[in-house]
Design a protein around this motif. Structure first.
Motif, mmCIF file in Angstrom:
data_model
loop_
_atom_site.group_PDB
_atom_site.id
_atom_site.type_symbol
_atom_site.label_atom_id
_atom_site.label_comp_id
_atom_site.label_asym_id
_atom_site.label_seq_id
_atom_site.Cartn_x
_atom_site.Cartn_y
_atom_site.Cartn_z
ATOM 1 N N LEU A 24 0.838 -1.198 0.000
ATOM 2 C CA LEU A 24 0.000 0.000 0.000
ATOM 3 C C LEU A 24 0.879 1.256 0.000
ATOM 4 O O LEU A 24 0.652 2.186 -0.773
ATOM 5 C CB LEU A 24 -0.927 -0.002 1.216
ATOM 6 N N LYS A 106 -5.293 -1.713 12.682
ATOM 7 C CA LYS A 106 -4.802 -2.175 11.384
ATOM 8 C C LYS A 106 -5.858 -2.043 10.295
ATOM 9 O O LYS A 106 -5.535 -2.052 9.116
ATOM 10 C CB LYS A 106 -4.329 -3.629 11.481
ATOM 11 N N THR A 107 -7.131 -1.993 10.724
ATOM 12 C CA THR A 107 -8.205 -1.876 9.733
ATOM 13 C C THR A 107 -8.629 -0.419 9.553
ATOM 14 O O THR A 107 -9.674 -0.140 8.964
ATOM 15 C CB THR A 107 -9.419 -2.702 10.176
ATOM 16 N N ALA A 108 -7.824 0.525 10.049
ATOM 17 C CA ALA A 108 -8.189 1.949 9.955
ATOM 18 C C ALA A 108 -8.303 2.359 8.491
ATOM 19 O O ALA A 108 -7.643 1.762 7.617
ATOM 20 C CB ALA A 108 -7.128 2.787 10.638
ATOM 21 N N PRO A 109 -9.118 3.388 8.207
ATOM 22 C CA PRO A 109 -9.229 3.855 6.818
ATOM 23 C C PRO A 109 -7.870 4.255 6.267
ATOM 24 O O PRO A 109 -7.017 4.773 6.991
ATOM 25 C CB PRO A 109 -10.143 5.076 6.930
ATOM 26 N N LYS A 110 -7.722 3.995 4.992
ATOM 27 C CA LYS A 110 -6.451 4.231 4.312
ATOM 28 C C LYS A 110 -6.021 5.693 4.434
ATOM 29 O O LYS A 110 -4.841 5.980 4.656
ATOM 30 C CB LYS A 110 -6.666 3.846 2.842
ATOM 31 N N LEU A 113 -4.500 6.475 7.738
ATOM 32 C CA LEU A 113 -3.182 5.855 7.832
ATOM 33 C C LEU A 113 -2.149 6.663 7.039
ATOM 34 O O LEU A 113 -1.078 6.998 7.562
ATOM 35 C CB LEU A 113 -3.272 4.422 7.286
ATOM 36 N N GLY B 397 -7.063 -6.650 8.433
ATOM 37 C CA GLY B 397 -6.238 -5.485 8.088
ATOM 38 C C GLY B 397 -5.413 -5.765 6.856
ATOM 39 O O GLY B 397 -5.314 -4.936 5.942
ATOM 40 N N LEU B 400 -7.565 -5.705 3.782
ATOM 41 C CA LEU B 400 -7.927 -4.331 3.440
ATOM 42 C C LEU B 400 -6.767 -3.614 2.754
ATOM 43 O O LEU B 400 -6.916 -3.016 1.688
ATOM 44 C CB LEU B 400 -8.328 -3.611 4.729
ATOM 45 N N ARG B 401 -5.596 -3.699 3.375
ATOM 46 C CA ARG B 401 -4.422 -2.995 2.826
ATOM 47 C C ARG B 401 -4.057 -3.553 1.460
ATOM 48 O O ARG B 401 -3.730 -2.822 0.549
ATOM 49 C CB ARG B 401 -3.223 -3.139 3.770
ATOM 50 N N GLU B 404 -6.508 -2.262 -1.088
ATOM 51 C CA GLU B 404 -6.222 -0.857 -1.404
ATOM 52 C C GLU B 404 -4.991 -0.738 -2.312
ATOM 53 O O GLU B 404 -5.002 -0.004 -3.308
ATOM 54 C CB GLU B 404 -5.988 -0.060 -0.115
ATOM 55 N N ALA B 405 -3.962 -1.505 -1.961
ATOM 56 C CA ALA B 405 -2.755 -1.469 -2.783
ATOM 57 C C ALA B 405 -3.067 -1.973 -4.178
ATOM 58 O O ALA B 405 -2.618 -1.393 -5.183
ATOM 59 C CB ALA B 405 -1.662 -2.334 -2.129
#
Lengths: 207, 608
Positions: A24, A106-110, A113, B397, B400-401, B404-405
């Motif tokens: 990410l 860890k699941t916070a909105p991108k 972050l 998590g 999700l990441r 997004e990536a």
């Protein structure tokens, strides 16, 4: 976006999460480096590296808080953003109190972050400039002789040359000479400038 | 009437009466052949008495001869019936001798009717008058037949046969019967031989057989009557005993039953038949009973029955049946097989008890236990909820990441497909990881009945360790298990044993929480200790247990923890004991506590 030379150092024992967050950040234009544990990071990091640390709070062995404490003691403490599986408030508060940039699940909105990372990087840049300047100043101050130091601290207390001379048991002329020398060494032209610089360099205003 | 007529008539009457009595007994008890043979001999004695009377009053030698000829028939009947009576009554005597005597007597009879005037006399010249007991009687004058030697031989054989049977019966402990019967028969035979000799020589008017046989008839009658009396007594006792038994059975609500395996008939007492009523006949077949058994239990019960008949163990089973009132009843039955000499099963006889109430109570108790265990599991999981949320957020998590990536990578031109593929693989793995966490949680939160199965301890420990992984990490503790290779499986309920382990590990974590400067370490050891048991030890490096509390550690509501419910250890104890195991606690010599559990090994099912 990281400034040139800045890196996000990611520390997490969960290999899968480590890979995902690295992807990410990379896709968001950050330079990254991954570490599987806090001790690995401390051992492998290059001194003077710029950037920030993104660390899991809960890790076997050394955890995030311990890592933060170690970093704070070092010469170039990087700002830390903490991640945790499940945020518990007391730990978060404690982390922030000790100077963490942010504390996120860890699941916070991108966006949250990435914003936290940006803030941490900016802070690092800021602190880095300040640190550089302080180091410069310190090197200037190091050039002063013990006598000049004594005179400087007296000046900082707002005393006149005559009083200083009496107190130190030397000629007023000598005091003037020391003052001229130290102002030249410190590259200042006025007393006001001198005092500001001394405070900036971490010298106490009074003894 | 003269004395002679009176005595002989009385003898005949008495014999006839006894004959009638015993023929009646035989008609009722067809397999009691001794009564038949006795009856025949008594009848023969009665006929002989009448014949003798006629003989002694014969007017001509021809009349005398003919009368004597017919007397041989009744004498043969008597001899033969005595032979077989002895055999049946004393259960002794050589069978070939019995047949020999029977054959000889029949041979004499044939001779008797082919010779003139009979087998005893070659010729009767005249009749002599003898005064006897105030009466004038006829006595034969003539020459004896040479065939008389056969009659003597048959008498000697009868003598030998009786002696032999008497000795054999004596040896078998039937001394009274042996003595009474054989001595009276022996005396009778000897006297008969003497008297018939005297008769042939014309000294006596007749062989006086009726009189000689009278004591013997009485002896036999006495014997048989004793038997009758004894059997009457026995049947009386049996009746009493049956009444007592039936009373006891009714009082204890005990069903008595018999399955006649050969005839396939089931008999039950009133308790049994009131409880379950098999339709159809009074004596239904076993299948009709099995039809009333709960379908889930039927095949098992049939197999047990079969096994009992084949094997040597007693019958024992618990099963559900449809009762006479249509409701389901739990029945416990026990029985024993009766077999013949070839070990062929004849009869399965046993008792049955209605255990419905007990079963229901057990079931309710178990349900309550299960519910309590569930409540406690939920509470234990509550303690873990933070850790589990953490555990679950890790893969979520990552997913999700990654997503997004992935989206970002897709927007690049050209998109990095290799990177995207890796992302998708990682997402799949993390999805599975998250599902696993949820599965582990759900398994423990499931409401289930106790289900005993063979359980691998290593696997059980790993599952609980996975559940506790995040909690352990948060509390800076480590878990190590040291299990020997090829440890036998234990018999237990998967969920409940996980619960016990979870409770004990949480306790150990709590015990180590307050301690500074220690290595927080939990060790699990397991080993086979004695026949059929596995010992599991859970050691920690915590505070240990206050010696005062040690004996009461597993009592409910004893907690030293602020947030504990105090039932974790009590529930663990209940669970372990319901598994036929034991749980107790000790303090380690070098600090920390050690909880020990013994659990029974699962019996390995033979590989199919």
């Amino acid at each position: 976006m990281s400034k040139p030379g800045q890196k996000v150092f990611i520390v997490d024992d969960d290999a899968s999460f480590l890979r995902s967050i690295e992807r990410l950040l990379r896709s968001s234009g950050h330079a990254t480096e991954c570490f599987g544990s806090a001790s690995e990071f401390l051992a492998r990091r290059t001194p003077g590296a710029k950037g920030c640390v993104l660390a899991d709070l809960r890790m076997p062995g050394m955890d995030g808080m311990a890592l933060q404490a170690k970093l704070a003691q070092s010469a170039d403490p990087l700002p830390v953003v903490f991640l945790t599986g499940h945020g518990d408030i007391p730990t978060g508060v404690e982390a922030m109190r000790r100077g963490a940039e942010d504390f996120l699940v860890k699941t916070a909105p991108k966006e949250l972050l990435l914003a936290a990372i940006e803030r941490a990087l900016a802070r690092d840049a800021r602190e880095n400039t300040a640190r550089t300047r302080r180091r410069q100043l310190q090197s200037h101050f190091e050039k002063l002789t013990p006598r000049e130091h004594q005179v400087l601290s007296q000046v900082m207390l707002g005393r006149r040359n005559k009083q200083i001379a009496t107190d130190m048991g030397i000629e007023e002329r000598s005091v003037k000479r020391h003052r001229t020398n130290l102002m030249r060494k410190l590259e200042v032209t006025s007393v006001a400038e001198l005092v500001q610089l001394a405070i900036e360099a971490g010298m106490p205003a009074a003894e | 009437m003269s004395w002679i007529t009176a005595i002989w008539s009385i003898a005949a009457g008495v014999s006839l009466t006894l004959a009638a009595v015993h023929i009646l007994v035989w008609v009722r008890k067809r397999n009691a052949l001794e009564h038949l043979f006795f009856s025949v001999s008594a009848m023969a004695a009665a006929v002989i008495a009448m014949q003798e009377l006629a003989l002694m009053h014969a007017q001509t030698p021809a009349e005398y001869g003919a009368m004597l000829r017919w007397m041989h028939v009744s004498a043969a009947a008597m001899a033969i019936s005595i032979v077989w009576f002895i055999r049946c009554h004393l259960r002794a005597g050589r069978i070939w001798l019995a047949w020999l005597i029977t054959g000889l007597r029949i041979a004499i009879l044939i001779l008797n009717f082919s010779l003139s005037p009979n087998a005893s006399f070659q010729e009767i010249h005249a009749l002599r008058e003898i005064a006897f007991l105030g009466e004038t009687l006829s006595s034969p004058v003539g020459s004896g037949s040479a065939w008389r030697v056969l009659i003597h031989l048959s008498s000697v054989l009868l003598l030998v046969y009786t002696l032999d049977a008497g000795v054999a019966a004596w040896k078998r402990g039937r001394s009274r019967q042996a003595l009474l019967l054989s001595s009276s028969i022996l005396a009778g035979i000897i006297l008969a031989a003497i008297f018939s000799g005297l008769m042939v020589r014309g000294i006596l008017p007749g062989p006086f057989i009726a009189l000689i046989y009278l004591p013997f008839v009485f002896a036999m009658a006495f014997e048989l009557s004793l038997d009758l009396i004894r059997s009457n007594q026995l049947s009386g006792e049996l009746l009493q005993s049956e009444k007592r038994m039936s009373l006891a059975a009714r009082a204890a609500d005990l069903g008595l039953w018999e399955w006649n395996v050969v005839g396939d008939e089931v008999w039950t007492n009133d308790v049994g038949s009131n409880r379950v009523r098999a339709s159809g006949s009074d004596r239904p077949s076993i299948e009709r009973y099995l039809a009333l058994v709960h379908p889930d239990d039927r095949d098992r019960l049939r197999a047990t029955l079969h096994h009992t008949l084949e094997g040597s163990e007693d019958f024992q089973a618990e099963f559900r049946m449809t009762g006479a009132d249509g409701a389901e009843r739990w029945i416990a039955a026990r029985g024993q097989v009766e077999r013949d000499e070839q070990r062929k099963p004849l009869l399965l006889r046993g008792v049955s008890v209605d255990i419905t109430a007990r079963r229901q109570a057990e079931l309710e108790l178990q349900t309550h236990r299960n519910e309590l265990a569930l409540v406690q599991r939920v509470s234990a999981m509550g303690q873990l909820s933070l850790a589990l949320a953490h555990e679950l957020n890790q893969p979520l998590g990552a997913i999700l990441r990654n997503a997004e990536a992935g989206e970002s990578f897709l927007r690049q031109d050209p998109p990095d497909l290799g990177e995207l593929r890796e992302i998708l693989i990682d997402i799949q793995n993390d999805g599975r990881r998250a599902a696993d966490v949820i599965d582990r949680m759900r398994a423990l939160l499931r409401h289930g009945d106790l289900r005993l199965e063979a359980i691998e301890l290593q696997e059980l420990i790993e599952q609980v360790a996975a559940l506790l992984n995040a909690e352990m990490q948060a509390r800076h503790a480590t878990l190590h298990s040291v299990l020997p290779h090829r440890l036998p499986k234990v018999r237990g309920d998967h969920i409940q044993l996980q619960q016990v382990l979870l409770n004990l590990l949480l306790n150990s974590l709590d015990a180590m929480d307050g301690m500074e400067n220690i290595t927080r370490r939990i060790e699990i050891h397991a080993d086979q200790v004695e026949d059929g048991l596995i010992e599991l030890a859970i050691e920690d490096t915590g505070t240990g247990i206050d010696p005062d509390r040690l004996p009461h550690l597993f009592e409910p509501l004893l907690t030293t923890k602020a947030e504990g419910t105090g039932i974790g250890l009590a529930i663990s104890k209940t669970i372990v004991e319901a598994h036929g195991g034991r749980i107790w606690a000790e303090n380690n010599p070098d600090g920390g506590a050690c909880i020990l559990i013994k659990l029974p090994i699962a019996r390995e099912e033979p590989a199919a």
